[in-house]
Each structure stands twice: as structure tokens, then as C-alpha cells.
Design a protein around this motif. Structure first.
Motif, PDB file in Angstrom:
ATOM      1  N   UNK B 315       0.129  31.335  92.096  1.00 19.64           N
ATOM      2  CA  UNK B 315      -0.115  31.553  90.688  1.00 19.64           C
ATOM      3  C   UNK B 315      -1.405  31.858  90.659  1.00 19.64           C
ATOM      4  N   UNK B 316      -2.245  32.318  91.401  1.00 23.02           N
ATOM      5  CA  UNK B 316      -3.647  32.683  91.409  1.00 23.02           C
ATOM      6  C   UNK B 316      -3.823  34.310  90.741  1.00 23.02           C
ATOM      7  N   UNK B 317      -2.882  35.165  91.241  1.00 19.29           N
ATOM      8  CA  UNK B 317      -2.985  36.565  90.685  1.00 19.29           C
ATOM      9  C   UNK B 317      -2.429  36.623  89.320  1.00 19.29           C
ATOM     10  N   UNK B 318      -3.314  37.365  88.645  1.00 19.90           N
ATOM     11  CA  UNK B 318      -3.114  37.456  87.089  1.00 19.90           C
ATOM     12  C   UNK B 318      -1.543  38.241  87.074  1.00 19.90           C
ATOM     13  N   UNK B 319      -1.382  39.036  87.902  1.00 22.38           N
ATOM     14  CA  UNK B 319      -0.012  39.898  87.604  1.00 22.38           C
ATOM     15  C   UNK B 319       1.194  38.921  87.749  1.00 22.38           C
ATOM     16  N   UNK B 320       1.176  37.809  88.889  1.00 20.94           N
ATOM     17  CA  UNK B 320       1.993  36.864  88.850  1.00 20.94           C
ATOM     18  C   UNK B 320       2.414  36.064  87.657  1.00 20.94           C
ATOM     19  N   UNK B 321       1.260  35.756  87.013  1.00 20.72           N
ATOM     20  CA  UNK B 321       1.346  35.109  85.824  1.00 20.72           C
ATOM     21  C   UNK B 321       1.840  35.721  84.500  1.00 20.72           C
ATOM     22  N   UNK B 322       1.822  37.238  84.591  1.00 11.82           N
ATOM     23  CA  UNK B 322       2.301  37.819  83.656  1.00 11.82           C
ATOM     24  C   UNK B 322       3.592  38.537  83.757  1.00 11.82           C
ATOM     25  N   UNK B 326       8.643  35.901  88.070  1.00 12.42           N
ATOM     26  CA  UNK B 326       7.727  35.191  89.097  1.00 12.42           C
ATOM     27  C   UNK B 326       7.291  34.167  88.604  1.00 12.42           C
ATOM     28  N   UNK B 327       6.920  34.086  87.348  1.00 19.34           N
ATOM     29  CA  UNK B 327       6.336  32.776  86.713  1.00 19.34           C
ATOM     30  C   UNK B 327       7.466  31.753  86.517  1.00 19.34           C
ATOM     31  N   UNK B 332       9.750  26.760  88.243  1.00 20.55           N
ATOM     32  CA  UNK B 332      10.945  26.206  88.903  1.00 20.55           C
ATOM     33  C   UNK B 332      10.501  25.209  90.436  1.00 20.55           C
ATOM     34  N   UNK B 333       9.740  25.898  91.002  1.00 28.16           N
ATOM     35  CA  UNK B 333       9.365  25.475  92.366  1.00 28.16           C
ATOM     36  C   UNK B 333       8.380  24.181  91.962  1.00 28.16           C
TER      37      UNK B 333
END
Lengths: 481, 402, 205
Positions: B315-322, B326-327, B332-333
Motif C-alpha cells: 500500500x506504500x506506492x501512490x500508484x497502487x492506492x490510485x 489493486x486497492x 480484501x486482503x
């Protein structure tokens, strides 16, 4: 630092007043903040500085005498072999945390109101950490081998005990001081450039210019700068939590009843923020009047700080309650005995000062009138600081003096030199703070400018439009749920 | 003009009347009842396992409800702007708490199996338990449970009601009322959650105690809340609602909060562990002793890695949260890991040697979950999914991360 | 390479450094940046007293690479801390302390974490200064008196003369057309050596 406009001026909910009042524009803001640095030193400043310097002198004297005579000049005994030194250390580290909270955590929560106070709060952090770090340094007894605390290779092939929270402290607090200093300095660079560009004398331009690093306000630079600022804020937040947690572990890893309890880390962090905000309130009540910055450090800023004081004070009160409950629930007679003794034993006077200052006095902040009256803010903030000092004193002295074996029990009385070191540390703090106010911009000018109405290039543009739906729209049912 | 205005159709503010979400109340009810019946059948002769599995499932959905209540309260107390678009979803989730009183009944029925301090015989021979009788007694247990649910229901329904009333009247005073209530509500919330966690989880081992335990349960609940909110908003978007209402910016913020509270959970969990490990006192280490041996050691390691290390880097990278998929995966995890956390808290009291996953774990989750979602589905259907007349809705809709 | 070379930019030896335009508001600056970007200039910059929200989009700049640097230095610091403690307690100076194993990893976590944060913070600060090429005490833009407002309330765009699209008249015209209140020609290295001053071309664009 640049964030989307929160429509502070167009806020339909009147509870959020405009952040900066008095119709400031960018230039008048620069004037308001930089002008005090360029004027001749006002008399009022000397009235604060001279007594602070005197107290600093007392500090130097008490440290000198301590090094000469040894720690016997303090009131330490067996079993209370940790006294004012550790209490003062925890007290000052705690005060420092509010500065980082205002700088870093409120930044992450996008609380724009922090911009008026964060510079002064960060400065407060650095000076508080300076005060804090002197105590572990001087209280070790054999001061000439204090360097043994650091992992330096030596001919004895000895190393520090990394498993001890006392070494964790060395790392945590010194790293905290370093990171806070860097964070504060990075924030200062654009403002130092402002003072440099206004400088009338060659000497001023040179000195401020050196520290401004040649800052030109380039947006390519701002891009990296803002990213660094966000990253530092994101790093400083867990750092604050970890530092005071590590400090709490000085006590909590021991097996002493009254010390060994799992809630200490978050409880100490909440307490640190509580005392730190109280100190910020104390300083800001004075500074905003003394430097004529009531437009920039407004009533709304003071009110928000009062709310956080109330919140963290409640957390501290929660911890007191849970500690007491679990002490009973644990059915451990030593644990419960310590808590009963705290309230009714030899140190009951300290305990009740602590409870009335920490739990009772901030409750007045439930009332808006109290949150917005400077006199009440000032008085309550002083009570809170007194109470938080006593909290650490109660934890240290009352737990140590009344431990497992009755034959060990003894009372700890502070000596003149104990008090001298406490008062002297305030001298160090206020001397540094006076110097800061005199020579550095007290308000983060560049940051405050970002919350003025002209700062957002897209202000007033329509961003979102809600179109009425088709016939399938279901009407809202009133009072459902 | 350099930025075009985004237009949002009002249709998106309401749940569709068909499909999975529209029929959630029926689907949930069906699944819940059937699963409950299956659980009862499977439990014949093995009631202890049923009660333990039910407790885990109950606590899972309780923590989601409590976490959501916290979100609503802190949102009002801090006068936050960005989260208005998700606030109604949190309000509805919190408003499922009254229904959980019904789902608490099996926990009460199973008290003899779950809580050893209910056994008068055992207490008579144990002076430690005798000292605690003033708190650990069945009467007090029941009265406190009723008080918790009464207060939680009151708060959850109050905030939902005021918020829904604002949908109809657009009255600004309602916002100020909610803000005024939020302060005292947080105090009530903190105390009730703490003592509920003491009563229902900590007293599973009545000899053990930890002052931070309430905070630990709280941390897990907030993680669960953000994970749950992320999951339902993302799946609602797939169903066509809230498509233009919640943007990448809002998900970025939900992701950030999920990340932050995951780290907070790890901090609290590690503090508890480190202090108990360091002090090495038998009355405290009993908690970790069983959990770091045999089969449970693997679960503890999985929890540390899965509930902290993996989400920390994921969850650290900005791109994942956006990025929505992925989010969604991350959230869910985290829900799965939160279930594992509760399982790890509760089950070692039943199975000392190692985890013994049973079909009842699954059926109880379906039973409690089905009924929980049925209530949630009913609440979501009966109004807007967003506080449509909140004075600061426009600000929230146009929110942008820096 | 002398230290002075780090603090002073290496500039081509030209008559003119570039054009400097001042804009009255952030909105005007934003629109002007879009125009300069769309006209294809690459060696240019905007200068503001505070970071203007979204300006990097108007300028077409990529996002900063600083987070990667910080992650690397942070993990490096943490690894260093953990390895140091492990080595000290299992190899260099092993002592049995309170009956715990030598590799008492829970007790190593605080220092590991703190050193990780220190590494990351140093990476952020030094990385930022390096990416910004600071300190840079000397820069041709400081030759302009008008530029002193950049830390107060002035919003500027500067376009360097060695940009491939730079043409003195066309560039100045573009800046004036996009809303500049003042356009100034900043003298280059050759001209400064000769002691030349700056020509100010005023007038609203």
C-alpha cells in the motif's frame, strides 16, 4: 505544501472561519512576518531574554557543580535512584512532540490552520529536545565516559547493550532531534530567502543568504521540495510515535508495578502531545500579542489547539482509568497496592495535583467560550504543563519508593540542585526561543501564503456539477434507518 | 478554461433496485439463515467449536461496525471535508450494530464453553478468579452487554438519522448538531469498546490482562472499517453507482488511511508483544506462550507478515492506492488478515496445539455475515448513498490530493 | 573539481541569459505556463514565492523521483541498524542478558526502526538538495532587481536563451501575449563581464 482550496472563504458551514483575517495579501503578509526581524530590538524582548539568560546561567552553574561534586548533590537514594533528571527528560521530550505533530501529522491530515503556528512549534521542538538531551548526558554519574553510549569501536572490545531501552533512547531522541532540525530547516529555506531579498545591509544579506542556499523559488525546485516535505512529514509521524514509545519503555520493560504495563507507549505519546500543545498555547498566547500577529495566529488557531488539548487530555484520563481498573482486575496485590498508594500514600499530594491539572482542568475546553478566551487558554495550558510534569514525577517517584519489599521503602525529597536543574532547563528553552523570535521568521510565510485566497489558480472555477437524475431516481425517505 | 467541470448524475447517488446490491437484503437473509441452520446441524455434539467459531465471526462484523462508527464520529469532530462522499456508507454500516445484539445471543448461550469464569466450581478453587468476581460474573456480563449495545445503537442511529434528515431539509444546523455530539460520543465509544473487548475477548483467558488490549481491538477495528469501506465502494462502483462520485482521489485517501492504521495496528501489537516478552512475567507471557509454539507459531508469523509487512510495502506506492483493482485486492486482503487476527486471539483458548480449521468457521462467518449484509443492504436501499444535501458535498466531490 | 564548481552553475558564454516575465496573479501565471509549454519550450522555469498548486501540470513536468531515493536510503539504514545489533550481540560482544537468546530480535526493532527513519530523512533532505542543485549561490536571475519580488509576491517565468526555440523577439512577444506585466532581458555571462545592466521592457501583455 500546495493543496487544493478548501473554500475557506466560501464555506457554507460557518463553523470554519477564514484562516487569515484582516484582508492580508501576499505582500502585507511578508511585511507582517519579516518586519519584526528588521526593526530595532523591542524592550519587551529584552524583558524576556535577560531573565531567561539568568536561568540559563543557573543551569550552567548546576551542571558545573554536578560534574564537580557528583550526583550526590541531588536527592537520590535507594530505592528512588531516578529522580528529577529522568522526569525532566521525559517532560521536555514530551513538549517537543507537539511541534512535530503540528508540522507533520496535521500536514498529513491536510489541516491548513497549522501553517500559522508550525514554524514556532517546530522551533519549540528543537529547543525542547536540546533541553531533554542534556539530562541523560549529565545524570549518568561518570560523565567522562558518557561516550560509551555510542557504538564506537574501542580497545576494550566493548559495545553498548542495544537491548536496553536506555540505548534505544539515545538513538531515538538524537535521531528525533536531527530529523526535526532538518525538517525545520527545510521549511525555513524559502523564508530565509525572503529575508535575504529584503535585506538592507550587506551583512544581513550574506548571513541569511548563506542559509537560504540560493533559493530562487523555481517551480522545478518546489516540486522536489514539496515531495521532500511530504516524505519528511510521513517519516516524522511514526518517528514521534516511536520516540515517546521508546521513552515509555524505559519504564515499561521493567518488572516494577506501576511501570510494567502494556498501555505505556500510546499513553505516553498522547501525554506528550497533550503537554506539548499546552506549551504551544502558552507561547502563542504571548507571541501573537507581542509580535502583533493576531491576524495570522487567529482565535480559530487557538481554538483548534484547545480542542486537541482536550482530546489528548481525555486519552490521558482514559489511560489513568484503564491502568487503575486493570491493576484491580489483575488480582496482583503489588500492582493494586501501588495504585492505592499513589492516591493515598506519601505522594498523594503529587497525585492529586496531577489529576486535577490533567483530567479536570482541560474539561473547561468543552465550552467554546473557554476555547476562545486567551486568559483561560493561558491559565489552563500552564496547569496542564504542571500536571504533566507531576505525572512523570508520580510515575517515577511513587512507583520506586514503594516497591516489593517494605524494608526498601524510602521517601525522595528534591534538593536545591534538583530544582536548579529544572528551572535552569526552562532558561535554556526560553533563551533559545527568544533568539529564534528575534532572528528568524516566526511564521512559515511561504506556507501561510498558500492558504490565502489568491494562491489557488483555480479558485472560483466550477469543478463539479450535479445533474438531476432521470425518473428512476428514488426520493430520500425522511428519518429512515 | 484549463479544467473542465465534472458532471455527476444524481442517479448515481442511489442503489439500483436489481442486481446483487439491490437484492442484498434478500440474498443476505437467505445466506444467513441457511448458514445458521447448517451451523446448528454441524454443531450437534460439538457445541464448543460452534460457540468459538461464532464468536470469531461475531467479533469480525462487530469490529467493522464499531470501526465505521468511529469513522463517522472522528469525521464530524475534525470537520473533515474529503470523506463526506463515503460518510453515508459508514453511517449505514455502523447502523447495523443494533442487529448485532441479536447475533450476540449465541455468544451468551455459549458462555459456559467460552468463559471459564462462569463456572462457579472453577472459581471456588481459584483465588485469582475469586478476586475478580465483582467484575467477572454473568449478571454483570449481561448488563454490560446490554449497555454497550444500547449506547452503540443510540449513537449509530442518531448520526444516521440526523444525516438522513439533512437529505430532506438541507438544514445546516444538523451538521453543527452532529459536530457537537461527536465529542462526547467519542468518549462513550472509547470506554464501551474497551470494556467490551475486555468482556468478550480478554476474559477468554481470565487470568491474563493487558492494559493496551482495548486499543489493540480498536486498531484492528479501524483497519477493518477502512478495508470494508474500500471494498464496498469499489464493488458499488462496479455495479454502476457512485461512478463519478468517488474518484481516484478518494480512493487514494482511503488507501492512505488503510495504510496508516495498518502501521498503527502493528505498532500497538508490537508494543504489547515487546513489553510482555521483555518483562517475562508468567501471568502475562501466558498469552504469547501458546501462540508462539506448535501450529500457532506459523499463524503468528503469518499474521506478522500478512497483516503488516505485506500491506506495508503493497500500500506504500501512490500508484497502487490510485488503481481500483489493486486497492480492492489490498483491502480484501486486509479483511482476511483481520479475520485471522481475531481467530488468533480467540481460538488458542480452544485448540492449544495449533489451529484446527473447521467447516463451522466458514458457516458461522456466512451466517453472521449474511445477516449483517442483509441489514446493510436494507439500510443502503432506503435512502441515498451519499449525504446529498450536506453543505460541503461539493467540496468533497471536487476533492484533490496534492 | 573545486568546491566552487558545485555552488556555481556552468553557463554558456552568451550575451543574453534569457527572458524574465512577471505576472500579476497565480491564475495568469498558470495560463502562461500552459502557453509556454504548448509552444514547445524546454529550458524554462516558473518562479513563485510559494508552491502554486498544479503548476507542474501546466508546465508538463514529470513527478519527482525522490520517493525512490528515500525508500532506498531508509531500507539501507534499517538494514545497517539490524546487522550492527545482530553482529554486536551474537559475535562481537555476546552476553546473556535477562535470560533472553543472543539474537533477541524483538529488542533490536526500536534501533532498527530509528536508523531506518534517519536514513530515509537524510535521503529526503540530501536527495532534495541534490536534485535541486542547491546550494547555488550564484545565478543570473539574481541580476534582476525585479526578481527580488520572487520571495514576496511576484510570479515569474524565465526562459533560457539556449532553448532551441528561443528567439529574442518571438519569445518576448509570447510572454507579453500570455499576460506578463513586465518582461526583462537578463544579460548573459559575456555581457555581465562587460558590466552590462538589464534592459527592462515594460508594458502589459
Amino acid at each position: 505544501m500546495a493543496q487544493s482550496s478548501d473554500n475557506a472563504y466560501h464555506d457554507p458551514l460557518s463553523g470554519r472561519a477564514p484562516l487569515i483575517v484582516g484582508g492580508h495579501d501576499f505582500h502585507s503578509l511578508t511585511e507582517a512576518v519579516a518586519a519584526p526581524l528588521e526593526r530595532k530590538t523591542p524592550l519587551g524582548w529584552w524583558l524576556f531574554f535577560i531573565p531567561s539568560l539568568a536561568m540559563l546561567g543557573l543551569f550552567g552553574l548546576s551542571i558545573g557543580w554536578l560534574f564537580w561534586e557528583g550526583t550526590g548533590i541531588w536527592g537520590l537514594n535507594n530505592p528512588v535512584n531516578w529522580g528529577f533528571a529522568i522526569v525532566n527528560f521525559v517532560f521536555w521530550v514530551g513538549i517537543g512532540h507537539a511541534g512535530t505533530l503540528i508540522s507533520a501529522i496535521l500536514f498529513l491530515f491536510r489541516q491548513k490552520w497549522r501553517t500559522s503556528i508550525n514554524r514556532a512549534a517546530e522551533a519549540m521542538t528543537i529547543f525542547a529536545v536540546m533541553c531533554a538531551l542534556t539530562f541523560p548526558g549529565i545524570h549518568v554519574g561518570r560523565v567522562w565516559v558518557a561516550y560509551w553510549m555510542f557504538p564506537l569501536p574501542n580497545q576494550m572490545a566493548m559495545w553498548p547493550n542495544f537491548r536496553s531501552p536506555l540505548i534505544w533512547d539515545v538513538f531515538a531522541v538524537s535521531i528525533y532531534g536531527t530529523v526535526s532540525l532538518m525538517f525545520w530547516y527545510v521549511g525555513l529555506i524559502p523564508d530565509l530567502a525572503t529575508v535575504r531579498d529584503r535585506a538592507k545591509t550587506h551583512l544581513r544579506r550574506l548571513i541569511y543568504g548563506i542559509f537560504a542556499l540560493g533559493w530562487r523559488g523555481s517551480h522545478r525546485a518546489w516540486l522536489h521540495y514539496e515531495r521532500a516535505y511530504l516524505l519528511l512529514a510521513g517519516l516524522a509521524t511514526p518517528l514521534v510515535l516511536s520516540v515517546h514509545s521508546v521513552v515509555s519503555m524505559d519504564f515499561a520493560v521493567a518488572q516494577l508495578p506501576g511501570w510494567h504495563t502494556t498501555i505505556f507507549p500510546p499513553y505516553f505519546v498522547a501525554g506528550a502531545i497533550f503537554s506539548g500543545f499546552a506549551m504551544v498555547i502558552t507561547l502563542m498566547v504571548i507571541c501573537r500579542v507581542a509580535f502583533k500577529m493576531e491576524d495570522i495566529i487567529t482565535v480559530r488557531h487557538m481554538e483548534n489547539m484547545a480542542k486537541i488539548t482536550l482530546l489528548t487530555g481525555s486519552m490521558v484520563g482514559y489511560a489513568y482509568g484503564i491502568e487503575f481498573f486493570i491493576a484491580w482486575y489483575s488480582s496482583n496485590p503489588y500492582e493494586f497496592g501501588v495504585f492505592v498508594n499513589r492516591a493515598f500514600g506519601d505522594y498523594a499530594w503529587a497525585y492529586w495535583i496531577m489529576v486535577s491539572c490533567n483530567v479536570i482542568s482541560p474539561q473547561i475546553f468543552w465550552f467554546k467560550k473557554a476555547r476562545t478566551t486567551m486568559a483561560i487558554l493561558f491559565v489552563v495550558s500552564i496547569f496542564v504543563n504542571i500536571g504533566m510534569w507531576f505525572e512523570r514525577f508520580v510515575i517515577v517517584a511513587s512507583s520506586l519508593h514503594h516497591d516489593f519489599l517494605p524494608s526498601s521503602w524510602d521517601y525522595y525529597s528534591a534538593t536545591f540542585w534538583d530544582f536548579a536543574s529544572l528551572i535552569g532547563s526552562f532558561g535554556l528553552f526560553f533563551t533559545m526561543f527568544c533568539l529564534f523570535c528575534r532572528f528568524l521568521p516566526m511564521v512559515a510565510t511561504a506556507e501561510v501564503k498558500t492558504v490565502l485566497p489568491g494562491a489557488d489558480p483555480h479558485a472560483g472555477e466550477e469543478r463539479i456539477r450535479i445533474e438531476p437524475g432521470a425518473a428512476t431516481v428514488r426520493p430520500a425517505t425522511e428519518g429512515a434507518g | 478554461m484549463s479544467q473542465h467541470a465534472r458532471s455527476v448524475s444524481e442517479q448515481q447517488f442511489y442503489l439500483p433496485s436489481s442486481g446483487w446490491w439491490g437484492n442484498l437484503r434478500v440474498i443476505g437473509l437467505a445466506v444467513g439463515v441457511i448458514a445458521a441452520a447448517v451451523s446448528a446441524l454441524l454443531a450437534a455434539g460439538n457445541e464448543t467449536q460452534l460457540y468459538y467459531s461464532w464468536l470469531v465471526a461475531f467479533l469480525f462484523f462487530l469490529s467493522i461496525g464499531l470501526g465505521s462508527l468511529f469513522f463517522v464520529l472522528i469525521h464530524h469532530a475534525s470537520k473533515a471535508g474529503w470523506g463526506i462522499v463515503v460518510r453515508r456508507l459508514a453511517e449505514c454500516t455502523a447502523a447495523c450494530l443494533p442487529a448485532l445484539l441479536l447475533l450476540f445471543v449465541p455468544v451468551y448461550l455459549g458462555r459456559a464453553d467460552l468463559y471459564h469464569w462462569t463456572d462457579a466450581e472453577a472459581v471456588a478453587h481459584d483465588h485469582v478468579l475469586q478476586n475478580k468476581v465483582a467484575y467477572l460474573n454473568v449478571g454483570g456480563f449481561v448488563v454490560r452487554a446490554l449497555v454497550y449495545f444500547a449506547l452503540w445503537s443510540f449513537l449509530a442511529l442518531l448520526f444516521l438519522r440526523l444525516s438522513r434528515r439533512q437529505d430532506a431539509t438541507a438544514d445546516e444546523r444538523l451538521s453543527r448538531q452532529m459536530i457537537r455530539w461527536s465529542g462526547p460520543a467519542i468518549l462513550i465509544f472509547a470506554l464501551t469498546l474497551t470494556f467490551a473487548s475486555f468482556d468478550w475477548i480478554m476474559s477468554l483467558d481470565p487470568h491474563w490482562y493487558s492494559t493496551i488490549f482495548g486499543v489493540y481491538f480498536f486498531a484492528g477495528s479501524v483497519v477493518a472499517c477502512f478495508a470494508f469501506l474500500s471494498v464496498i465502494t469499489l464493488t458499488l462502483q462496479q455495479a454502476g453507482c457512485l461512478r463519478d462520485v468517488l474518484t481516484q482521489e478518494h480512493f487514494h485517501d482511503l488507501g492512505k488511511l488503510l495504510f496508516a492504521f495498518t502501521v498503527f495496528w502493528a505498532y500497538i501489537a508490537f508494543s504489547q508483544f515487546l513489553l510482555i516478552w521483555y518483562g517475562n512475567l508468567p501471568e502475562e507471557t501466558s498469552f504469547f506462550f501458546g501462540r508462539l509454539q506448535g501450529g500457532w507459531l506459523a499463524v503468528s508469523r503469518l499474521l506478522a507478515v500478512g497483516h503488516f509487512v505485506i500491506p506495508f510495502f503493497f500500500l506504500m506506492p501512490r500508484s497502487v492506492k490510485r488503481r481500483r483493482p489493486l486497492l480492492l485486492a489490498g483491502a480484501a486482503w486486509m479483511l482476511l488478515m483481520h479475520w485471522l487476527d481475531l481467530y488468533w486471539l480467540v481460538m488458542p483458548n480452544l485448540h492449544g496445539e495449533g489451529p484446527r480449521f473447521s467447516l463451522l468457521d466458514l458457516t458461522c462467518m456466512l451466517a453472521v455475515g449474511g445477516l449483517f449484509l442483509a441489514v446493510l443492504g436494507t439500510l443502503l436501499r432506503s435512502g441515498a448513498l451519499v449525504p446529498i444535501r450536506d453543505p460541503r458535498l461539493l467540496e468533497s466531490l471536487s476533492f484533490e490530493n496534492s | 573539481m573545486a568546491v566552487i564548481d558545485l555552488l556555481v552553475p556552468k553557463l554558456p558564454d552568451t550575451e543574453v541569459y534569457g527572458a524574465l516575465a512577471r505576472f500579476p496573479t497565480t491564475r495568469a501565471l498558470y495560463r502562461a505556463c500552459e502557453q509556454v509549454r504548448d509552444a514547445g519550450y524546454t529550458r524554462w522555469d516558473a518562479h513563485t514565492p510559494f508552491p502554486v498548486h498544479g503548476l507542474e501540470r501546466a508546465m508538463g513536468l514529470p513527478s519527482s523521483k525522490l520517493p525512490y531515493i528515500v525508500l532506498a536510503t531508509g531500507l539501507g539504514g534499517a538494514a545497517l541498524g539490524f546487522l550492527l545489533q545482530t553482529w554486536v550481540h551474537t559475535s562481537a560482544y555476546p552476553l546473556v542478558i535477562s535470560g533472553k537468546p543472543l539474537l533477541a530480535w524483538p529488542a533490536f526493532i526500536p534501533v532498527t526502526f530509528e536508523l531506518g527513519v534517519l536514513g530515509a530523512a537524510l535521503g529526503a533532505v540530501i536527495g532534495m538538495l541534490a536534485l535541486n542543485k542547491l546550494p547555488m549561490y550564484y545565478h543570473p536571475l539574481f541580476r534582476s532587481r525585479a526578481f527580488e519580488r520572487v520571495t514576496d509576491d511576484g510570479f515569474f517565468i524565465s526562459i533560457e536563451a539556449w532553448d532551441p526555440r528561443f528567439d529574442l523577439d518571438k519569445t518576448v512577444a509570447l510572454l507579453r501575449a500570455s499576460g506578463a506585466e513586465e518582461v526583462e532581458i537578463i544579460p548573459g555571462e559575456r555581457s555581465a563581464v562587460a558590466g552590462g545592466g538589464a534592459e527592462v521592457e515594460g508594458g502589459r501583455g
